[in-house]
Design a protein around this motif. Structure first.
Motif, mmCIF file in Angstrom:
data_model
loop_
_atom_site.group_PDB
_atom_site.id
_atom_site.type_symbol
_atom_site.label_atom_id
_atom_site.label_comp_id
_atom_site.label_asym_id
_atom_site.label_seq_id
_atom_site.Cartn_x
_atom_site.Cartn_y
_atom_site.Cartn_z
ATOM 1 N N ASP A 75 -5.607 7.618 23.871
ATOM 2 C CA ASP A 75 -4.397 8.351 22.988
ATOM 3 C C ASP A 75 -3.820 7.422 21.975
ATOM 4 O O ASP A 75 -4.049 6.622 21.989
ATOM 5 N N MET A 76 -3.512 8.392 21.016
ATOM 6 C CA MET A 76 -2.974 8.079 19.600
ATOM 7 C C MET A 76 -1.802 8.309 19.411
ATOM 8 O O MET A 76 -1.255 9.475 19.666
ATOM 9 N N ALA A 77 -1.130 7.325 18.952
ATOM 10 C CA ALA A 77 0.443 7.529 18.386
ATOM 11 C C ALA A 77 0.157 7.801 16.890
ATOM 12 O O ALA A 77 -0.360 7.128 16.107
ATOM 13 N N MET A 78 0.836 9.080 16.361
ATOM 14 C CA MET A 78 1.161 9.328 15.050
ATOM 15 C C MET A 78 2.286 8.836 14.287
ATOM 16 O O MET A 78 3.249 9.229 14.962
ATOM 17 N N TYR A 79 2.231 7.859 13.306
ATOM 18 C CA TYR A 79 3.498 7.625 12.692
ATOM 19 C C TYR A 79 3.468 8.067 11.250
ATOM 20 O O TYR A 79 2.268 8.274 10.702
ATOM 21 N N SER A 80 4.516 8.425 10.769
ATOM 22 C CA SER A 80 4.414 8.697 9.146
ATOM 23 C C SER A 80 5.802 8.493 8.592
ATOM 24 O O SER A 80 6.968 8.057 9.099
ATOM 25 N N VAL A 81 5.579 8.459 7.247
ATOM 26 C CA VAL A 81 6.885 8.366 6.329
ATOM 27 C C VAL A 81 6.700 9.162 5.092
ATOM 28 O O VAL A 81 5.593 9.409 4.571
ATOM 29 N N LEU A 82 7.719 9.722 4.865
ATOM 30 C CA LEU A 82 7.796 10.697 3.585
ATOM 31 C C LEU A 82 8.527 9.789 2.132
ATOM 32 O O LEU A 82 9.309 8.952 2.420
ATOM 33 N N SER A 83 8.163 10.486 1.296
ATOM 34 C CA SER A 83 8.819 9.563 -0.050
ATOM 35 C C SER A 83 9.983 9.465 -0.126
ATOM 36 O O SER A 83 10.450 8.487 -0.553
ATOM 37 N N ASN A 84 10.882 10.712 0.217
ATOM 38 C CA ASN A 84 12.130 10.403 0.222
ATOM 39 C C ASN A 84 12.927 9.633 1.224
ATOM 40 O O ASN A 84 13.764 9.065 0.875
ATOM 41 N N GLU A 85 12.233 9.313 2.469
ATOM 42 C CA GLU A 85 12.679 8.396 3.490
ATOM 43 C C GLU A 85 12.408 6.920 2.888
ATOM 44 O O GLU A 85 13.084 5.867 3.020
ATOM 45 N N HIS A 86 11.246 6.742 2.147
ATOM 46 C CA HIS A 86 10.878 5.474 1.681
ATOM 47 C C HIS A 86 12.052 5.033 0.603
ATOM 48 O O HIS A 86 12.225 3.725 0.501
ATOM 49 N N LEU A 87 12.298 5.799 -0.196
ATOM 50 C CA LEU A 87 13.417 5.662 -1.369
ATOM 51 C C LEU A 87 14.930 5.125 -0.782
ATOM 52 O O LEU A 87 15.579 4.410 -1.373
ATOM 53 N N GLN A 88 14.953 5.350 0.443
ATOM 54 C CA GLN A 88 15.938 5.049 1.132
ATOM 55 C C GLN A 88 16.109 3.656 1.767
ATOM 56 O O GLN A 88 17.517 3.013 1.880
ATOM 57 N N ASN A 89 14.984 3.323 1.774
ATOM 58 C CA ASN A 89 15.001 1.742 2.640
ATOM 59 C C ASN A 89 15.184 0.861 1.446
ATOM 60 O O ASN A 89 15.139 0.833 0.460
ATOM 61 N N VAL A 147 0.733 -1.085 0.044
ATOM 62 C CA VAL A 147 -0.139 0.111 -0.229
ATOM 63 C C VAL A 147 0.851 1.298 -0.134
ATOM 64 O O VAL A 147 0.696 2.436 -0.648
ATOM 65 N N ILE A 148 1.918 1.308 0.865
ATOM 66 C CA ILE A 148 2.856 2.292 1.088
ATOM 67 C C ILE A 148 3.504 2.761 -0.505
ATOM 68 O O ILE A 148 3.627 3.629 -1.004
ATOM 69 N N GLU A 149 3.942 1.542 -1.248
ATOM 70 C CA GLU A 149 4.724 1.561 -2.222
ATOM 71 C C GLU A 149 3.807 2.166 -3.444
ATOM 72 O O GLU A 149 3.966 3.007 -4.345
ATOM 73 N N PHE A 150 2.489 1.624 -3.490
ATOM 74 C CA PHE A 150 1.490 2.392 -4.529
ATOM 75 C C PHE A 150 1.305 3.688 -4.134
ATOM 76 O O PHE A 150 1.361 4.393 -5.194
ATOM 77 N N GLY A 151 1.043 4.162 -2.807
ATOM 78 C CA GLY A 151 0.915 5.447 -2.706
ATOM 79 C C GLY A 151 1.941 6.549 -2.922
ATOM 80 O O GLY A 151 1.962 7.535 -3.720
ATOM 81 N N PHE A 152 3.269 5.854 -2.845
ATOM 82 C CA PHE A 152 4.404 6.743 -3.368
ATOM 83 C C PHE A 152 4.650 6.519 -4.975
ATOM 84 O O PHE A 152 4.990 7.689 -5.508
ATOM 85 N N ASN A 153 4.780 5.298 -5.308
ATOM 86 C CA ASN A 153 5.085 5.106 -6.748
ATOM 87 C C ASN A 153 4.006 5.480 -7.786
ATOM 88 O O ASN A 153 4.213 6.227 -9.146
ATOM 89 N N LYS A 154 2.810 5.229 -7.628
ATOM 90 C CA LYS A 154 1.698 5.263 -8.482
ATOM 91 C C LYS A 154 0.941 6.668 -8.034
ATOM 92 O O LYS A 154 0.457 7.374 -9.119
ATOM 93 N N MET A 155 0.695 7.047 -6.961
ATOM 94 C CA MET A 155 -0.167 8.069 -6.558
ATOM 95 C C MET A 155 0.666 9.410 -6.412
ATOM 96 O O MET A 155 0.125 10.565 -6.237
#
Length: 74
Positions: A60-74, A9-17
């Motif tokens: 209480d909610m923990a908020m997590y995120s990843v940016l496209s440039n961080e994803h490319l580094q993985n 899902v993350i790959e689709f979000g960054f690569n396609k969307m």
């Protein structure tokens, strides 16, 4: 299995969307979900206190995120 599906899902979000940012909240007490988000390369941004009313009480909610440039580094 969940980790693989979420990663797709993350790959689709960054690569396609062409998204720049993907975020995901989870309840603070849900340690397993937090581990999955961390394994996906997401980083903890902070805690929103008593953000949602779930199952009879405010959570209480923990908020997590990843940016496209961080994803490319993985």
């Amino acid at each position: 299995m969940i980790l693989e599906a979420a990663t797709k899902v993350i790959e689709f979000g960054f690569n396609k969307m062409k998204l720049n940012r993907i975020e995901a909240p989870c309840m603070v007490e849900n340690i397993q979900s937090q581990r999955v988000l961390q394994k996906m390369g997401m980083k903890l941004e902070g805690i929103s206190r008593e953000k949602y009313f779930i199952k009879g009480k405010y959570r209480d909610m923990a908020m997590y995120s990843v940016l496209s440039n961080e994803h490319l580094q993985n």
